[in-house]
Every structure is written in C-alpha cells, then in structure tokens.
Design a protein around this motif. Sequence first.
Motif, PDB file in Angstrom:
ATOM      1  N   ALA A  70     -11.479  -0.680  -6.410  1.00  0.00           N
ATOM      2  CA  ALA A  70     -10.015  -0.760  -6.380  1.00  0.00           C
ATOM      3  C   ALA A  70      -9.396   0.439  -7.084  1.00  0.00           C
ATOM      4  O   ALA A  70      -8.388   0.999  -6.620  1.00  0.00           O
ATOM      5  CB  ALA A  70      -9.556  -2.064  -7.033  1.00  0.00           C
ATOM      6  N   ASP A  71      -9.977   0.854  -8.191  1.00  0.00           N
ATOM      7  CA  ASP A  71      -9.467   1.989  -8.959  1.00  0.00           C
ATOM      8  C   ASP A  71      -9.506   3.266  -8.120  1.00  0.00           C
ATOM      9  O   ASP A  71      -8.523   4.021  -8.051  1.00  0.00           O
ATOM     10  CB  ASP A  71     -10.304   2.153 -10.227  1.00  0.00           C
ATOM     11  CG  ASP A  71      -9.697   3.135 -11.215  1.00  0.00           C
ATOM     12  OD1 ASP A  71      -8.455   3.234 -11.276  1.00  0.00           O
ATOM     13  OD2 ASP A  71     -10.470   3.806 -11.926  1.00  0.00           O
ATOM     14  N   LEU A  72     -10.623   3.503  -7.453  1.00  0.00           N
ATOM     15  CA  LEU A  72     -10.770   4.714  -6.642  1.00  0.00           C
ATOM     16  C   LEU A  72      -9.860   4.689  -5.420  1.00  0.00           C
ATOM     17  O   LEU A  72      -9.270   5.715  -5.047  1.00  0.00           O
ATOM     18  CB  LEU A  72     -12.232   4.858  -6.209  1.00  0.00           C
ATOM     19  CG  LEU A  72     -13.225   5.177  -7.326  1.00  0.00           C
ATOM     20  CD1 LEU A  72     -14.658   5.019  -6.839  1.00  0.00           C
ATOM     21  CD2 LEU A  72     -13.001   6.596  -7.854  1.00  0.00           C
ATOM     22  N   GLU A  73      -9.734   3.528  -4.794  1.00  0.00           N
ATOM     23  CA  GLU A  73      -8.887   3.428  -3.612  1.00  0.00           C
ATOM     24  C   GLU A  73      -7.412   3.628  -3.960  1.00  0.00           C
ATOM     25  O   GLU A  73      -6.683   4.339  -3.258  1.00  0.00           O
ATOM     26  CB  GLU A  73      -9.078   2.059  -2.944  1.00  0.00           C
ATOM     27  CG  GLU A  73     -10.434   1.869  -2.285  1.00  0.00           C
ATOM     28  CD  GLU A  73     -10.630   2.802  -1.109  1.00  0.00           C
ATOM     29  OE1 GLU A  73      -9.896   2.682  -0.118  1.00  0.00           O
ATOM     30  OE2 GLU A  73     -11.519   3.682  -1.203  1.00  0.00           O
ATOM     31  N   LYS A  74      -6.967   3.022  -5.053  1.00  0.00           N
ATOM     32  CA  LYS A  74      -5.560   3.145  -5.446  1.00  0.00           C
ATOM     33  C   LYS A  74      -5.224   4.584  -5.801  1.00  0.00           C
ATOM     34  O   LYS A  74      -4.153   5.085  -5.441  1.00  0.00           O
ATOM     35  CB  LYS A  74      -5.269   2.222  -6.631  1.00  0.00           C
ATOM     36  CG  LYS A  74      -5.238   0.743  -6.261  1.00  0.00           C
ATOM     37  CD  LYS A  74      -5.008  -0.122  -7.489  1.00  0.00           C
ATOM     38  CE  LYS A  74      -5.006  -1.603  -7.120  1.00  0.00           C
ATOM     39  NZ  LYS A  74      -4.846  -2.471  -8.320  1.00  0.00           N
ATOM     40  N   ARG A  75      -6.111   5.261  -6.506  1.00  0.00           N
ATOM     41  CA  ARG A  75      -5.808   6.642  -6.885  1.00  0.00           C
ATOM     42  C   ARG A  75      -5.955   7.600  -5.714  1.00  0.00           C
ATOM     43  O   ARG A  75      -5.518   8.734  -5.786  1.00  0.00           O
ATOM     44  CB  ARG A  75      -6.696   7.062  -8.064  1.00  0.00           C
ATOM     45  CG  ARG A  75      -6.207   6.406  -9.342  1.00  0.00           C
ATOM     46  CD  ARG A  75      -6.823   6.972 -10.590  1.00  0.00           C
ATOM     47  NE  ARG A  75      -8.130   6.359 -10.833  1.00  0.00           N
ATOM     48  CZ  ARG A  75      -9.277   7.013 -10.754  1.00  0.00           C
ATOM     49  NH1 ARG A  75      -9.285   8.270 -10.425  1.00  0.00           N
ATOM     50  NH2 ARG A  75     -10.411   6.401 -11.002  1.00  0.00           N
ATOM     51  N   GLY A  76      -6.577   7.107  -4.643  1.00  0.00           N
ATOM     52  CA  GLY A  76      -6.623   7.897  -3.426  1.00  0.00           C
ATOM     53  C   GLY A  76      -5.453   7.596  -2.504  1.00  0.00           C
ATOM     54  O   GLY A  76      -5.392   8.101  -1.379  1.00  0.00           O
ATOM     55  N   GLY A  77      -4.511   6.760  -2.979  1.00  0.00           N
ATOM     56  CA  GLY A  77      -3.319   6.446  -2.203  1.00  0.00           C
ATOM     57  C   GLY A  77      -3.532   5.401  -1.134  1.00  0.00           C
ATOM     58  O   GLY A  77      -2.720   5.267  -0.215  1.00  0.00           O
ATOM     59  N   ARG A  78      -4.629   4.630  -1.246  1.00  0.00           N
ATOM     60  CA  ARG A  78      -4.930   3.613  -0.241  1.00  0.00           C
ATOM     61  C   ARG A  78      -4.681   2.218  -0.807  1.00  0.00           C
ATOM     62  O   ARG A  78      -4.878   1.978  -1.991  1.00  0.00           O
ATOM     63  CB  ARG A  78      -6.385   3.746   0.221  1.00  0.00           C
ATOM     64  CG  ARG A  78      -6.676   5.070   0.913  1.00  0.00           C
ATOM     65  CD  ARG A  78      -8.141   5.225   1.260  1.00  0.00           C
ATOM     66  NE  ARG A  78      -8.968   5.405   0.081  1.00  0.00           N
ATOM     67  CZ  ARG A  78      -9.229   6.571  -0.487  1.00  0.00           C
ATOM     68  NH1 ARG A  78      -8.693   7.678   0.006  1.00  0.00           N
ATOM     69  NH2 ARG A  78     -10.010   6.649  -1.546  1.00  0.00           N
ATOM     70  N   LYS A  79      -4.267   1.304   0.068  1.00  0.00           N
ATOM     71  CA  LYS A  79      -4.007  -0.061  -0.351  1.00  0.00           C
ATOM     72  C   LYS A  79      -5.324  -0.820  -0.530  1.00  0.00           C
ATOM     73  O   LYS A  79      -6.290  -0.591   0.197  1.00  0.00           O
ATOM     74  CB  LYS A  79      -3.125  -0.776   0.669  1.00  0.00           C
ATOM     75  CG  LYS A  79      -1.692  -0.244   0.734  1.00  0.00           C
ATOM     76  CD  LYS A  79      -0.859  -1.077   1.701  1.00  0.00           C
ATOM     77  CE  LYS A  79       0.579  -0.581   1.729  1.00  0.00           C
ATOM     78  NZ  LYS A  79       1.418  -1.399   2.663  1.00  0.00           N
ATOM     79  N   VAL A  80      -5.334  -1.734  -1.481  1.00  0.00           N
ATOM     80  CA  VAL A  80      -6.533  -2.526  -1.767  1.00  0.00           C
ATOM     81  C   VAL A  80      -6.193  -4.004  -1.599  1.00  0.00           C
ATOM     82  O   VAL A  80      -5.233  -4.500  -2.188  1.00  0.00           O
ATOM     83  CB  VAL A  80      -7.029  -2.279  -3.207  1.00  0.00           C
ATOM     84  CG1 VAL A  80      -8.287  -3.099  -3.482  1.00  0.00           C
ATOM     85  CG2 VAL A  80      -7.312  -0.797  -3.418  1.00  0.00           C
ATOM     86  N   PRO A  81      -6.978  -4.734  -0.799  1.00  0.00           N
ATOM     87  CA  PRO A  81      -6.722  -6.173  -0.652  1.00  0.00           C
ATOM     88  C   PRO A  81      -6.915  -6.896  -1.981  1.00  0.00           C
ATOM     89  O   PRO A  81      -7.604  -6.419  -2.885  1.00  0.00           O
ATOM     90  CB  PRO A  81      -7.783  -6.617   0.372  1.00  0.00           C
ATOM     91  CG  PRO A  81      -8.247  -5.367   1.039  1.00  0.00           C
ATOM     92  CD  PRO A  81      -8.105  -4.285   0.020  1.00  0.00           C
ATOM     93  N   GLN A  82      -6.319  -8.057  -2.097  1.00  0.00           N
ATOM     94  CA  GLN A  82      -6.441  -8.844  -3.321  1.00  0.00           C
ATOM     95  C   GLN A  82      -7.872  -9.342  -3.494  1.00  0.00           C
ATOM     96  O   GLN A  82      -8.556  -9.697  -2.542  1.00  0.00           O
ATOM     97  CB  GLN A  82      -5.497 -10.042  -3.281  1.00  0.00           C
ATOM     98  CG  GLN A  82      -5.478 -10.861  -4.568  1.00  0.00           C
ATOM     99  CD  GLN A  82      -4.475 -11.988  -4.509  1.00  0.00           C
ATOM    100  OE1 GLN A  82      -3.597 -12.006  -3.667  1.00  0.00           O
ATOM    101  NE2 GLN A  82      -4.613 -12.961  -5.390  1.00  0.00           N
TER     102      GLN A  82
END
Length: 429
Positions: A70-82
């Motif tokens: 989740a950390d890597l996806e968010k900082r890459g500007g991508r949405k992360v499912p719950q």
Amino acid sequence: MRDEVLPERMGCGFKWQSPAEMRFTACGSDRSHYLKAARIHCWRLACANCGNDVALRRGAQVETRILAYADLEKRGGRKVPQLKHWVISPPQEWTIEVMRDVDRFALLVQWVQLVMIDAGFLGGAMVFHPWRLQDEEWVLGPHFHVIGYGYVDNRRIYRKYGCVVKQVHPGEKIRSVRQTIAYLLTHAGLGYSERPEDEINWDLSVLSHFIPGLMSGDDSSFSDTDWFEAGEGRGRMVGDLSEFDWVQWTMRRYTKTFNAVRTFGVVARKHIRVFDVYREDRVRLCPECGAELMIYDGFDDRDPKPSRYIHDSPIMVLAEEYDMVHAAWKHWKADLQENGVRVLDFALRLEACSTPQSMGLDDYDSERAVSIRQESRRLMRYVPSQSGQGLDPMLMTPEQARIFDETGLLPDEIPAGSPLSVQGNGAAV
C-alpha cells in the motif's frame, strides 16, 4: 495444540539469576511503568511457552510486507483497495482428505490462492485452520483465513469452485494487521511429516546453521540472542558449537513442517523485494515515560545494565524498480556514506522505497524520518551520462521529474525565467 514437552527440552521459560531470584527488565525511572520477567525462547510456534511470542513476531513481519504494498502504490500515485479479512472454506470432504498428504496439501494451498485471485483478490497473507468452533466445541472444519487487498466475488467462487467465502467484520477496518495475524497463528494448523534420510543434505544443513536463510532463500537474519552470544564470544556467529543441541538439530532435519503463514499475489516476494536491511543497535525505552529500560539480576541489583537489542529495518521496493534503486545506491554509496547518509536515509528520500518508518510502524527515530520524507522527496530518472556512454541515475524533485517526463529537459537545461523553471537542481541525495 502446543508441544508441552518442547519447553523442557529446549530450556524455554523464565531466566533465573539464582534459585530464588529472577532476572527482569524494568523502567529505569519508575518500575511501576514497566516490569517484565526475562525469558529464554526457542522461537518455535509449536512451543507451549514461546508460541504466542513467535506469533507476535511473525505477525509484525507479515504486516511490514502487506503494508509495504500500500505504501509503494500510494507514493506511486495509484489507488489501493481497502485491506480486508476473508475466510475461504473449500469443499470439506475433499479438503479433509487432501490435507493428510504433504504434496497434495501444497497443491491445495496453491489452488486456494489461485481461486482467490481469479475472484478479484490482489494478494495478501494466508493462514490455515484445520478446526472451527461450533457450539463451543472444536470440530474438524478446514478453512483458510486471508488478509489482503481486493474485492472478492464470493458468489462466483461458490458457483465455479464450490468454495464458501465470507468476509470477517464487513464494513470495519482492520485495526492491526500484526495483531490479527498473531491471533490467527495462535491456533493455526501446524503440519509435520517425516523426511526420508536420502533427501537430507547434511553438509548444507550444518552450513545453514551459520548462515541464516542459506537453504530457505528468504530474508532470515541473526537473532538478538545470536548477537548477544557473539558479544560474549560464543554462539553460531563466532563458529562456537559447544552449547549446540545436536539431538534436537537432527530431529528437525528428519521433519518437514509447513509454513503457518504464506504471502501471495501482489505482496509475494517475487513482486516486492527487499533491497536492503538497515540494522542498528538500540536501547529499549519505557512505553510510559521514554526512559531507558534496564536489566536487573534480581530485585537487589544496584548496578543494572541497559536493555539493548538489534533492530532491522527492511527496505522494500517493487520488483520492477529493484535494479534502478540498486544502481542508484551503488552509484552514490561512497559519497553518501562519507557525508553521514545511511542507506535508511537514502530510502526515505526515494518514492520507490518503503520502510517501517515511512509506513508509520517504527517511531524510534520518527522526527528524523519525517523531516527527511517531507523536506527531501525525490524521484529517480535515468538521464544521458556525462561521459556520453549509457545512462546514469538522477534524483529529482517531483516537479522536476514531471517536467523531464513531459519535455526531456534536465533541471539545469531549463532557461531562467521560463514557465517551466522550478527551484532546486536534480542531484544526489
């Protein structure tokens, strides 16, 4: 069911300084804040004494990997499912038959993972339970607990595969991944089977005792006990076998055990790799007042010693960005270390890296981590080498990286006063 004999055989339990005095750790400022008896651990999940502590430790390790995604996806500007918790129960009669065989059970695990992914699940951690509580009694009812990301179409799974899937506490957030995994591990299914002697590589097994992770290929490292023993000139880190339990070691070679918790999908090792592990010597602090915790050899001890431990901070990156991060660190390593920049500081500056500090899981050095993250965010791009051959990595601010992606202009190539002009030059950290 835990092994009640293992603690006696391995010497697990409280540390006694003498038959009447127990060694303990307490707050150096006020013992009412924190006081805990010191223990010896064999660190086996099946141990009646150590099982809960092992579950907590393993839960923390799994949490780091799950939240890193989740950390890597968010900082890459991508949405992360719950993040969600699911229970999947394959067809019962078939599963009960399959789980009795080592090889067939391994295939069952892979099949359940594929079923979840086919239904929309992205990946997470999975724990097997052979029993379920029914009318206040434990009955045989094999099922898998899965914690991770993605929507699951449970109706489709039932129609296509005959598996019953239910979400645990729908609509509620998982408060703590480590605590949830730890709880699941306290009553997980621990499979054992005998290994034929001709399958055992005795020479490699002995060597793997001195090199953690040699046979498993994972991120294993020396334990706190190993470092403590090494400081006293004994233990496996210094090649000492004087206290080695050869009987127990041989018994373990003849036995196969299943992984009690497995990661798969987007959080598996082939998708998220450990770039490096930053290791440091720390002093344990009182959770109440922040004072140093001290080790006392009994209540009359007037000369306690600080409670120290070795802390590992794994630095994780997406597999497709591993080579880029590795090349950048190799390129700048000497200059950075000369200026007092640790590999952890380097990672905190990169959007491509995830650490326990960037995930909010480690606040031991939080002020330093937050300041680095907020003041020095950097993205990495490959630019033409000044030598004219190949490409070199360059760190840029997010705005510089955006301009480079859109125009191909480097920070020092943007004309002064241009609308594209941004402050700060792309450079090494």
